[in-house]
Design a protein around this motif. Structure first.
Motif, PDB file in Angstrom:
ATOM      1  N   LEU A  26      -7.106   7.416   7.962  1.00 43.70           N
ATOM      2  CA  LEU A  26      -6.036   6.552   8.447  1.00 43.70           C
ATOM      3  C   LEU A  26      -5.224   6.012   7.281  1.00 43.70           C
ATOM      4  N   GLN A  27      -3.952   5.793   7.554  1.00 41.36           N
ATOM      5  CA  GLN A  27      -3.025   5.250   6.577  1.00 41.36           C
ATOM      6  C   GLN A  27      -3.136   6.004   5.248  1.00 41.36           C
ATOM      7  N   VAL A  28      -2.852   7.286   5.336  1.00 42.47           N
ATOM      8  CA  VAL A  28      -2.976   8.179   4.188  1.00 42.47           C
ATOM      9  C   VAL A  28      -1.771   8.035   3.270  1.00 42.47           C
ATOM     10  N   LEU A  29      -2.025   7.872   1.993  1.00 40.27           N
ATOM     11  CA  LEU A  29      -0.981   7.939   0.965  1.00 40.27           C
ATOM     12  C   LEU A  29      -1.103   9.324   0.348  1.00 40.27           C
ATOM     13  N   PRO A  30      -0.196  10.242   0.699  1.00 41.13           N
ATOM     14  CA  PRO A  30      -0.328  11.635   0.273  1.00 41.13           C
ATOM     15  C   PRO A  30      -0.594  11.775  -1.231  1.00 41.13           C
ATOM     16  N   GLY A  31      -1.571  12.603  -1.537  1.00 37.88           N
ATOM     17  CA  GLY A  31      -1.923  12.879  -2.917  1.00 37.88           C
ATOM     18  C   GLY A  31      -2.733  11.787  -3.582  1.00 37.88           C
ATOM     19  N   ARG A  32      -2.997  10.682  -2.871  1.00 37.03           N
ATOM     20  CA  ARG A  32      -3.689   9.575  -3.521  1.00 37.03           C
ATOM     21  C   ARG A  32      -4.959   9.144  -2.799  1.00 37.03           C
ATOM     22  N   LEU A  33      -4.826   8.642  -1.543  1.00 40.53           N
ATOM     23  CA  LEU A  33      -5.992   8.083  -0.867  1.00 40.53           C
ATOM     24  C   LEU A  33      -5.716   7.854   0.604  1.00 40.53           C
ATOM     25  N   SER A  34      -6.779   7.580   1.335  1.00 39.39           N
ATOM     26  CA  SER A  34      -6.707   7.088   2.710  1.00 39.39           C
ATOM     27  C   SER A  34      -7.159   5.634   2.666  1.00 39.39           C
ATOM     28  N   HIS A  35      -6.414   4.744   3.312  1.00 36.82           N
ATOM     29  CA  HIS A  35      -6.819   3.333   3.299  1.00 36.82           C
ATOM     30  C   HIS A  35      -8.106   3.113   4.086  1.00 36.82           C
ATOM     31  N   ALA A  36      -8.356   3.954   5.068  1.00 39.78           N
ATOM     32  CA  ALA A  36      -9.605   3.883   5.831  1.00 39.78           C
ATOM     33  C   ALA A  36     -10.033   5.293   6.181  1.00 39.78           C
ATOM     34  N   LEU A  37     -11.328   5.492   6.184  1.00 37.21           N
ATOM     35  CA  LEU A  37     -11.895   6.794   6.503  1.00 37.21           C
ATOM     36  C   LEU A  37     -13.122   6.552   7.374  1.00 37.21           C
ATOM     37  N   VAL A  38     -13.185   7.243   8.512  1.00 36.39           N
ATOM     38  CA  VAL A  38     -14.324   7.091   9.424  1.00 36.39           C
ATOM     39  C   VAL A  38     -15.125   8.377   9.425  1.00 36.39           C
ATOM     40  N   HIS A  39     -16.427   8.232   9.210  1.00 40.41           N
ATOM     41  CA  HIS A  39     -17.334   9.375   9.235  1.00 40.41           C
ATOM     42  C   HIS A  39     -18.692   8.906   9.731  1.00 40.41           C
ATOM     43  N   ASN A  40     -19.220   9.613  10.696  1.00 36.72           N
ATOM     44  CA  ASN A  40     -20.581   9.382  11.170  1.00 36.72           C
ATOM     45  C   ASN A  40     -20.832   7.916  11.539  1.00 36.72           C
ATOM     46  N   GLY A  41     -19.868   7.293  12.226  1.00 33.66           N
ATOM     47  CA  GLY A  41     -20.058   5.932  12.718  1.00 33.66           C
ATOM     48  C   GLY A  41     -19.837   4.827  11.704  1.00 33.66           C
ATOM     49  N   THR A  42     -19.339   5.177  10.533  1.00 32.94           N
ATOM     50  CA  THR A  42     -19.073   4.178   9.502  1.00 32.94           C
ATOM     51  C   THR A  42     -17.633   4.303   9.034  1.00 32.94           C
ATOM     52  N   VAL A  43     -16.971   3.159   8.852  1.00 34.52           N
ATOM     53  CA  VAL A  43     -15.631   3.151   8.271  1.00 34.52           C
ATOM     54  C   VAL A  43     -15.742   2.668   6.832  1.00 34.52           C
ATOM     55  N   TYR A  44     -15.035   3.378   5.963  1.00 30.16           N
ATOM     56  CA  TYR A  44     -14.950   3.035   4.548  1.00 30.16           C
ATOM     57  C   TYR A  44     -13.504   2.608   4.298  1.00 30.16           C
ATOM     58  N   ILE A  45     -13.312   1.377   3.859  1.00 33.09           N
ATOM     59  CA  ILE A  45     -11.965   0.865   3.631  1.00 33.09           C
ATOM     60  C   ILE A  45     -11.770   0.652   2.138  1.00 33.09           C
ATOM     61  N   THR A  46     -10.681   1.225   1.633  1.00 31.86           N
ATOM     62  CA  THR A  46     -10.376   1.112   0.213  1.00 31.86           C
ATOM     63  C   THR A  46     -10.111  -0.334  -0.185  1.00 31.86           C
ATOM     64  N   GLY A  47     -10.129  -0.565  -1.466  1.00 32.81           N
ATOM     65  CA  GLY A  47      -9.811  -1.887  -1.985  1.00 32.81           C
ATOM     66  C   GLY A  47      -8.436  -2.331  -1.535  1.00 32.81           C
ATOM     67  N   GLN A  48      -8.379  -3.494  -0.904  1.00 31.08           N
ATOM     68  CA  GLN A  48      -7.127  -4.054  -0.415  1.00 31.08           C
ATOM     69  C   GLN A  48      -6.740  -5.237  -1.291  1.00 31.08           C
ATOM     70  N   VAL A  49      -5.451  -5.326  -1.592  1.00 32.89           N
ATOM     71  CA  VAL A  49      -4.926  -6.412  -2.412  1.00 32.89           C
ATOM     72  C   VAL A  49      -3.856  -7.152  -1.620  1.00 32.89           C
ATOM     73  N   PRO A  50      -3.523  -8.368  -2.032  1.00 26.51           N
ATOM     74  CA  PRO A  50      -2.506  -9.130  -1.304  1.00 26.51           C
ATOM     75  C   PRO A  50      -1.116  -8.555  -1.511  1.00 26.51           C
ATOM     76  N   GLU A  51      -0.249  -8.750  -0.522  1.00 23.02           N
ATOM     77  CA  GLU A  51       1.151  -8.348  -0.660  1.00 23.02           C
ATOM     78  C   GLU A  51       1.938  -9.396  -1.435  1.00 23.02           C
ATOM     79  N   ASP A  52       1.674 -10.674  -1.171  1.00 21.67           N
ATOM     80  CA  ASP A  52       2.386 -11.756  -1.852  1.00 21.67           C
ATOM     81  C   ASP A  52       1.496 -12.277  -2.978  1.00 21.67           C
ATOM     82  N   ILE A  53       1.726 -11.755  -4.173  1.00 17.97           N
ATOM     83  CA  ILE A  53       0.871 -12.111  -5.311  1.00 17.97           C
ATOM     84  C   ILE A  53       1.325 -13.395  -5.997  1.00 17.97           C
ATOM     85  N   THR A  54       2.307 -14.083  -5.411  1.00 16.96           N
ATOM     86  CA  THR A  54       2.699 -15.387  -5.958  1.00 16.96           C
ATOM     87  C   THR A  54       1.786 -16.498  -5.442  1.00 16.96           C
TER      88      THR A  54
END
Length: 119
Positions: free
Chosen positions: A6-34
């Motif tokens: 899910l939410q694939v960034l071509p050539g880089r990563l998927s923000h979430a990946l589901v396999h065998n009943g488990t979801v793996y979510i990549t490191g998420q950072v804030p949008e507003d870093i102020t």
């Protein structure tokens, strides 16, 4: 077994990946870093909650959280205050929190998760 990406960034990563009943979510950072650490943490947790919902899971199903803080000693208590208000106390996951030199000087937190999928 199939792998759902899910939410694939071509050539880089998927923000979430589901396999065998488990979801793996990549490191998420804030949008507003102020924002301060509490504000950035709330943003990241909201993004994680949305990704969990998208795959049919929720924060009560989190198995493991990896948290990276720009300033672990200084910000640990502030991050925990936001985390403890957000996470269900009857479904506490395993968790690791470490200090890290994050991708931008203004990013104070990054969180990755693994969770069980409910459906």
């Amino acid at each position: 077994m199939s792998i759902q990406r899910l939410q694939v960034l071509p050539g880089r990563l998927s923000h979430a990946l589901v396999h065998n009943g488990t979801v793996y979510i990549t490191g998420q950072v804030p949008e507003d870093i102020t924002q301060d650490l509490a504000g950035q943490t709330k943003q990241v947790l909201a993004r994680l909650e949305a990704l969990l919902s998208e795959v049919g899971s929720d924060k009560s199903r989190i198995l493991f959280a990896q948290i990276w803080l720009k300033h672990a000693v200084r910000d640990f208590d502030a991050m925990n205050a936001v985390w403890e208000a957000w996470i269900p106390h009857d479904a506490l996951p395993a968790r690791a929190t470490v200090e890290a030199n994050l991708a931008d000087d203004e990013i104070l937190i990054e969180i990755a998760l693994q969770a069980a999928v409910t459906a």
